[in-house]
Design a protein around this motif. Sequence first.
Motif, PDB file in Angstrom:
ATOM      1  N   SER A 186       0.652  -1.156  -0.098  1.00  0.00           N
ATOM      2  CA  SER A 186      -0.017  -0.087   0.046  1.00  0.00           C
ATOM      3  C   SER A 186       0.887   1.477   0.073  1.00  0.00           C
ATOM      4  N   LYS A 187       2.199   1.047   0.310  1.00  0.00           N
ATOM      5  CA  LYS A 187       2.951   2.239   0.220  1.00  0.00           C
ATOM      6  C   LYS A 187       3.230   2.722  -1.147  1.00  0.00           C
ATOM      7  N   SER A 188       2.965   2.210  -2.294  1.00  0.00           N
ATOM      8  CA  SER A 188       3.050   2.454  -3.490  1.00  0.00           C
ATOM      9  C   SER A 188       2.416   3.844  -3.861  1.00  0.00           C
ATOM     10  N   ALA A 203       7.918   8.187 -14.970  1.00  0.00           N
ATOM     11  CA  ALA A 203       8.279   7.815 -13.586  1.00  0.00           C
ATOM     12  C   ALA A 203       9.842   7.474 -13.591  1.00  0.00           C
ATOM     13  N   ARG A 204      10.256   6.961 -14.796  1.00  0.00           N
ATOM     14  CA  ARG A 204      11.659   6.604 -14.855  1.00  0.00           C
ATOM     15  C   ARG A 204      12.580   7.992 -14.892  1.00  0.00           C
ATOM     16  N   ALA A 205      12.035   8.903 -15.655  1.00  0.00           N
ATOM     17  CA  ALA A 205      12.779  10.086 -15.554  1.00  0.00           C
ATOM     18  C   ALA A 205      12.970  10.817 -14.116  1.00  0.00           C
ATOM     19  N   ALA A 206      11.967  10.278 -13.345  1.00  0.00           N
ATOM     20  CA  ALA A 206      12.013  10.912 -12.052  1.00  0.00           C
ATOM     21  C   ALA A 206      12.923  10.085 -11.144  1.00  0.00           C
ATOM     22  N   GLY A 207      13.569   9.052 -11.736  1.00  0.00           N
ATOM     23  CA  GLY A 207      14.413   8.009 -10.928  1.00  0.00           C
ATOM     24  C   GLY A 207      13.580   6.895 -10.264  1.00  0.00           C
ATOM     25  N   VAL A 208      12.416   6.625 -10.618  1.00  0.00           N
ATOM     26  CA  VAL A 208      11.773   5.431 -10.096  1.00  0.00           C
ATOM     27  C   VAL A 208      12.202   4.342 -10.629  1.00  0.00           C
ATOM     28  N   GLU A 209      12.303   3.121 -10.168  1.00  0.00           N
ATOM     29  CA  GLU A 209      12.721   1.928 -10.562  1.00  0.00           C
ATOM     30  C   GLU A 209      11.778   0.792 -10.398  1.00  0.00           C
ATOM     31  N   LYS A 227      10.433  13.301  -8.044  1.00  0.00           N
ATOM     32  CA  LYS A 227      11.652  13.578  -7.656  1.00  0.00           C
ATOM     33  C   LYS A 227      11.646  14.032  -6.362  1.00  0.00           C
ATOM     34  N   GLU A 228      10.704  14.699  -5.970  1.00  0.00           N
ATOM     35  CA  GLU A 228      10.663  15.299  -4.487  1.00  0.00           C
ATOM     36  C   GLU A 228      10.328  14.277  -3.468  1.00  0.00           C
ATOM     37  N   ARG A 229       9.440  13.451  -3.962  1.00  0.00           N
ATOM     38  CA  ARG A 229       9.009  12.209  -3.162  1.00  0.00           C
ATOM     39  C   ARG A 229      10.376  11.399  -3.058  1.00  0.00           C
ATOM     40  N   ALA A 230      11.202  11.176  -4.199  1.00  0.00           N
ATOM     41  CA  ALA A 230      12.137  10.030  -4.123  1.00  0.00           C
ATOM     42  C   ALA A 230      13.359  10.616  -3.067  1.00  0.00           C
ATOM     43  N   GLN A 231      13.386  11.570  -2.858  1.00  0.00           N
ATOM     44  CA  GLN A 231      14.495  12.028  -1.934  1.00  0.00           C
ATOM     45  C   GLN A 231      14.435  11.481  -0.511  1.00  0.00           C
ATOM     46  N   THR A 232      13.225  11.257  -0.160  1.00  0.00           N
ATOM     47  CA  THR A 232      13.070  11.076   1.352  1.00  0.00           C
ATOM     48  C   THR A 232      12.787   9.423   1.343  1.00  0.00           C
ATOM     49  N   ALA A 233      12.543   8.801   0.387  1.00  0.00           N
ATOM     50  CA  ALA A 233      12.221   7.129   0.261  1.00  0.00           C
ATOM     51  C   ALA A 233      12.397   6.486  -1.062  1.00  0.00           C
ATOM     52  N   LYS A 234      12.644   5.228  -1.185  1.00  0.00           N
ATOM     53  CA  LYS A 234      12.675   4.487  -2.343  1.00  0.00           C
ATOM     54  C   LYS A 234      11.229   4.325  -2.831  1.00  0.00           C
TER      55      LYS A 234
END
Length: 132
Positions: free
Chosen positions: A58-60, A118-124, A88-95
């Motif tokens: 559910s954290k997705s 999503a990939r451009a924002a660094g999400v894998e 990108k802002e959210r990716a700074q705090t957690a995966k």
Amino acid sequence: MSRTRYLQSDEPHIEIIPMIDIMMFLLIFFMVTMLKMIDVSGLKINVPQAASAATLPSKSLTIVVDKTGAMFFEGKSLEHDALVAQLKERAQTAKLEVLVAGDKDVSLENLLHVMDVARAAGVEDIGIAAKH
């Protein structure tokens, strides 16, 4: 019968008012709890079915794509650059784990565009929503 006689009587009696208060409290508690469990993006889409669909944590984060290809994040329509900035802002705090929920009439090209955002924002970790 006066109130003082009722309170001083030797007969046992049941106080209903406190029970009603407790039942109302429980009703409200469970309603609020259930609302927190439901993903409320506010958009009605018809998600496609898949035989091998699995439950994701559910954290997705969920990105919704409607029939026209418009992207919605947390109930707001966002363009490419704004969505990248939010992720990108959210990716700074957690995966981050992103779930792309597209209407079944959305073209594959539109879904891939959202995955590219999503990939451009660094999400894998990216998944596509489906009914089981």
